[in-house]
Design a protein around this motif. Structure first.
Motif, PDB file in Angstrom:
ATOM      1  N   UNK A 116       0.856  -1.190   0.000  1.00 48.29           N
ATOM      2  CA  UNK A 116       0.000   0.000   0.000  1.00 48.29           C
ATOM      3  C   UNK A 116       0.891   1.240   0.000  1.00 48.29           C
ATOM      4  N   UNK A 117       0.752   2.069  -1.004  1.00 44.58           N
ATOM      5  CA  UNK A 117       1.584   3.271  -1.092  1.00 44.58           C
ATOM      6  C   UNK A 117       1.033   4.245  -2.105  1.00 44.58           C
ATOM      7  N   UNK A 118       1.955   5.024  -2.683  1.00 47.91           N
ATOM      8  CA  UNK A 118       1.563   6.039  -3.655  1.00 47.91           C
ATOM      9  C   UNK A 118       2.498   5.983  -4.862  1.00 47.91           C
ATOM     10  N   UNK A 119       2.028   6.404  -6.034  1.00 39.19           N
ATOM     11  CA  UNK A 119       2.946   6.518  -7.168  1.00 39.19           C
ATOM     12  C   UNK A 119       3.961   7.621  -6.892  1.00 39.19           C
ATOM     13  N   UNK A 120       5.147   7.552  -7.477  1.00 33.73           N
ATOM     14  CA  UNK A 120       6.150   8.592  -7.207  1.00 33.73           C
ATOM     15  C   UNK A 120       5.760   9.920  -7.830  1.00 33.73           C
ATOM     16  N   UNK A 121       6.191  10.992  -7.185  1.00 32.60           N
ATOM     17  CA  UNK A 121       6.050  12.326  -7.766  1.00 32.60           C
ATOM     18  C   UNK A 121       7.369  12.745  -8.398  1.00 32.60           C
ATOM     19  N   UNK A 122       7.342  13.822  -9.134  1.00 34.87           N
ATOM     20  CA  UNK A 122       8.515  14.265  -9.886  1.00 34.87           C
ATOM     21  C   UNK A 122       9.686  14.550  -8.949  1.00 34.87           C
ATOM     22  N   UNK A 123      10.839  13.868  -9.125  1.00 34.04           N
ATOM     23  CA  UNK A 123      12.015  14.176  -8.288  1.00 34.04           C
ATOM     24  C   UNK A 123      12.429  15.638  -8.466  1.00 34.04           C
ATOM     25  N   UNK A 124      12.940  16.242  -7.404  1.00 31.74           N
ATOM     26  CA  UNK A 124      13.301  17.661  -7.413  1.00 31.74           C
ATOM     27  C   UNK A 124      14.725  17.850  -6.888  1.00 31.74           C
ATOM     28  N   UNK A 142      13.287  13.013  -3.550  1.00 26.23           N
ATOM     29  CA  UNK A 142      11.976  12.565  -4.026  1.00 26.23           C
ATOM     30  C   UNK A 142      10.960  13.697  -3.931  1.00 26.23           C
ATOM     31  N   UNK A 143      10.043  13.746  -4.883  1.00 24.32           N
ATOM     32  CA  UNK A 143       9.058  14.811  -4.888  1.00 24.32           C
ATOM     33  C   UNK A 143       7.951  14.591  -3.881  1.00 24.32           C
ATOM     34  N   UNK A 150       6.230   2.122  -0.847  1.00 21.63           N
ATOM     35  CA  UNK A 150       6.430   0.861  -1.547  1.00 21.63           C
ATOM     36  C   UNK A 150       7.727   0.977  -2.336  1.00 21.63           C
ATOM     37  N   UNK A 151       8.238  -0.138  -2.781  1.00 24.63           N
ATOM     38  CA  UNK A 151       9.522  -0.148  -3.474  1.00 24.63           C
ATOM     39  C   UNK A 151       9.474   0.748  -4.708  1.00 24.63           C
ATOM     40  N   UNK A 152      10.343   1.750  -4.738  1.00 18.23           N
ATOM     41  CA  UNK A 152      10.396   2.709  -5.845  1.00 18.23           C
ATOM     42  C   UNK A 152      11.824   2.788  -6.359  1.00 18.23           C
ATOM     43  N   UNK A 153      11.978   2.709  -7.652  1.00 24.08           N
ATOM     44  CA  UNK A 153      13.298   2.738  -8.276  1.00 24.08           C
ATOM     45  C   UNK A 153      13.555   4.106  -8.881  1.00 24.08           C
ATOM     46  N   UNK A 154      14.755   4.647  -8.594  1.00 22.11           N
ATOM     47  CA  UNK A 154      15.189   5.918  -9.168  1.00 22.11           C
ATOM     48  C   UNK A 154      16.361   5.652 -10.106  1.00 22.11           C
ATOM     49  N   UNK A 202       2.793   1.571  -9.110  1.00 20.54           N
ATOM     50  CA  UNK A 202       1.625   2.447  -9.211  1.00 20.54           C
ATOM     51  C   UNK A 202       1.799   3.580 -10.202  1.00 20.54           C
ATOM     52  N   UNK A 203       3.011   3.777 -10.733  1.00 20.54           N
ATOM     53  CA  UNK A 203       3.210   4.842 -11.706  1.00 20.54           C
ATOM     54  C   UNK A 203       4.664   5.233 -11.842  1.00 20.54           C
ATOM     55  N   UNK A 204       4.914   6.296 -12.617  1.00 22.66           N
ATOM     56  CA  UNK A 204       6.259   6.796 -12.839  1.00 22.66           C
ATOM     57  C   UNK A 204       6.234   8.311 -12.970  1.00 22.66           C
ATOM     58  N   UNK A 205       7.393   8.933 -12.758  1.00 18.40           N
ATOM     59  CA  UNK A 205       7.526  10.385 -12.870  1.00 18.40           C
ATOM     60  C   UNK A 205       8.950  10.724 -13.277  1.00 18.40           C
ATOM     61  N   UNK A 206       9.122  11.868 -13.947  1.00 17.33           N
ATOM     62  CA  UNK A 206      10.431  12.285 -14.445  1.00 17.33           C
ATOM     63  C   UNK A 206      10.733  13.697 -13.972  1.00 17.33           C
ATOM     64  N   UNK A 207      11.960  13.921 -13.524  1.00 19.82           N
ATOM     65  CA  UNK A 207      12.378  15.247 -13.067  1.00 19.82           C
ATOM     66  C   UNK A 207      12.557  16.190 -14.244  1.00 19.82           C
ATOM     67  N   UNK A 208      12.740  17.460 -13.939  1.00 23.13           N
ATOM     68  CA  UNK A 208      13.146  18.405 -14.967  1.00 23.13           C
ATOM     69  C   UNK A 208      14.539  18.029 -15.476  1.00 23.13           C
ATOM     70  N   UNK A 209      14.801  18.337 -16.734  1.00 23.35           N
ATOM     71  CA  UNK A 209      16.123  18.079 -17.321  1.00 23.35           C
ATOM     72  C   UNK A 209      17.022  19.272 -17.049  1.00 23.35           C
ATOM     73  N   UNK A 210      18.218  19.007 -16.516  1.00 26.21           N
ATOM     74  CA  UNK A 210      19.196  20.084 -16.342  1.00 26.21           C
ATOM     75  C   UNK A 210      20.306  19.922 -17.376  1.00 26.21           C
ATOM     76  N   UNK A 211      20.870  21.040 -17.801  1.00 26.76           N
ATOM     77  CA  UNK A 211      21.957  21.043 -18.773  1.00 26.76           C
ATOM     78  C   UNK A 211      23.180  21.672 -18.129  1.00 26.76           C
TER      79      UNK A 211
END
Length: 395
Positions: A116-124, A142-143, A150-154, A202-211
């Motif tokens: 029981x958990x939540x989908x990840x939010x956008x990493x910051x 983590x966002x 729950x087990x979340x892979x970054x 439960x889902x996926x999220x992507x951070x902003x891209x830095x250059x």
């Protein structure tokens, strides 16, 4: 009642001679190992093999070892008992919560894991730095509320900006759970695009891209060879010397340094920002007869022509030294912009110093720091002599 183990139970088999073979399930829970959002409802069923001779009405449920109240049960058939859980809270452990079906004697018939958990939010807060241009390390946060329960892979991903192939960072550190280092096939003078992807069931999220260009995010090892010593018998000063970071001695850059120091019995550091690129500095306005701890750090500015300042290194290991003892008590300030009283004292001392120089120096070339130090020592001695005479008169 038997204790439920910490690890998740997938299913259990029992050997019942003359009824079931060794490889046959005596009971099964459905759904098996569901992944659910926090706040969800769940209805699970415990199916018992008819040949076991156990009626569903005699069974009961436990969640993480705690028996669930019978009001949550429902007998669907003589071999099927359900339980309904409403508004599920987050899993207490990453291996899942144990939902177990027991017979009337307390024996475990079957088990299931609830994730029981939540989908990840956008990493910051994705930040990267390079140690001496030899690697590129990035960290993130983590966002949202942070943990998904729950087990979340970054996964840290990167590529050269214009023509590079997407790659994944492989060297994740255990000391920092959200950090990874790229240690090979790095390119200088070429910008990178870097981002983090988070995913779970439960889902996926992507951070902003830095250059960034590696040359713009270089940090060095701390300065080496830091020494702190007395300045003759001057009771309010210490001399600090250090060496440039050895790993960057052959690089084209303009280093700048900071010094911080504190009293032995204090945790408050005072920072000197105006050291510049010199590798020595004098601390003044210190307390006589006091132990000080001193540290130095470095920032490589304009490495290989970069237009950006680098990143401050870690502080060097603390180096300790003490000022000479004195009968006077002086305030421990190193700030040239101190109070008005300090400024007036400085003007008075400088006026006395220049009057003394006119008597002892010949021309401006003789007005050196060494001469100033000699004058300060002379002033200290005369002050001590004057105190001794005053104390003799009082006695």
């Amino acid at each position: 009642m038997k204790t439920v183990l910490d690890f998740c139970l997938v299913f259990l088999t029992l050997q019942t001679p003359g009824v079931l073979s060794l490889s046959t399930h005596v009971a099964i829970i459905y759904p098996q190992d569901p992944v659910l959002r926090m706040g969800s409802n769940l209805t699970a069923s415990c199916w018992v093999h008819p040949d076991l001779g156990v009626h569903a009405g005699s069974l009961y449920w436990t969640l993480n070892g705690q028996q669930l109240p019978p009001s949550l049960y429902r007998v669907l058939s003589p071999t099927n008992l359900s339980v309904t859980l409403a508004g599920l809270n987050a899993s207490r452990q990453t291996s899942g919560d144990n939902l177990v079906c027991h017979n009337h004697k307390g024996h475990i018939l079957a088990g299931s894991c609830l994730y029981v958990g939540m989908p990840p939010e956008k990493p910051v807060n994705l930040t990267c730095w390079s140690r001496n241009t030899k690697d590129l390390t990035c960290s993130w946060v983590p966002g949202g509320r942070g943990e998904t329960n729950i087990s979340t892979q970054y996964t840290l991903k990167y590529k050269l900006r214009w023509y590079g192939k997407e790659k994944e960072c492989e060297d994740y550190t255990h000391a920092q759970p959200y950090s990874c280092s790229i240690t090979r096939d790095l390119h200088l003078f070429t910008p990178y695009e870097i981002w983090v992807e988070a995913s779970n069931q439960l889902g996926r999220a992507t951070s902003d891209v830095i250059t960034l260009d590696i040359l713009d995010v270089v940090t060095t090892d701390p300065p080496s060879g830091v020494t702190v010593s007395r300045v003759g018998q001057l009771e309010d000063q210490l001399s600090v010397r250090w060496e440039a970071p050895p790993a960057l001695k052959d690089f084209l850059f303009q280093a700048k340094y900071q010094i911080r120091y504190r009293l032995e019995d204090s945790q408050d550091w005072k920072v000197m920002d105006d050291v510049g690129n010199q590798t020595s500095c004098r601390l003044a306005g210190l307390r006589p007869g006091t132990v000080y701890f001193v540290q130095v750090r470095c920032n490589p500015v304009g490495i290989y022509g970069s237009r950006k300042a680098g990143i401050w290194s870690e502080w060097s290991h603390p180096t300790a030294a003490s000022t000479p003892h004195s009968e006077r008590l002086m305030s421990g300030s190193c700030d040239s912009k101190s109070s008005g009283d300090s400024n007036s004292t400085l003007r008075r001392e400088l006026k006395q110093f220049f009057g003394w120089v006119r008597k002892h120096a010949y021309g401006c070339s003789s007005m050196s720091m060494k001469l100033y130090d000699q004058w300060r020592v002379l002033m200290q001695k005369s002050h001590k002599t004057r105190n001794q005479v005053l104390q003799g008169d009082k006695s």
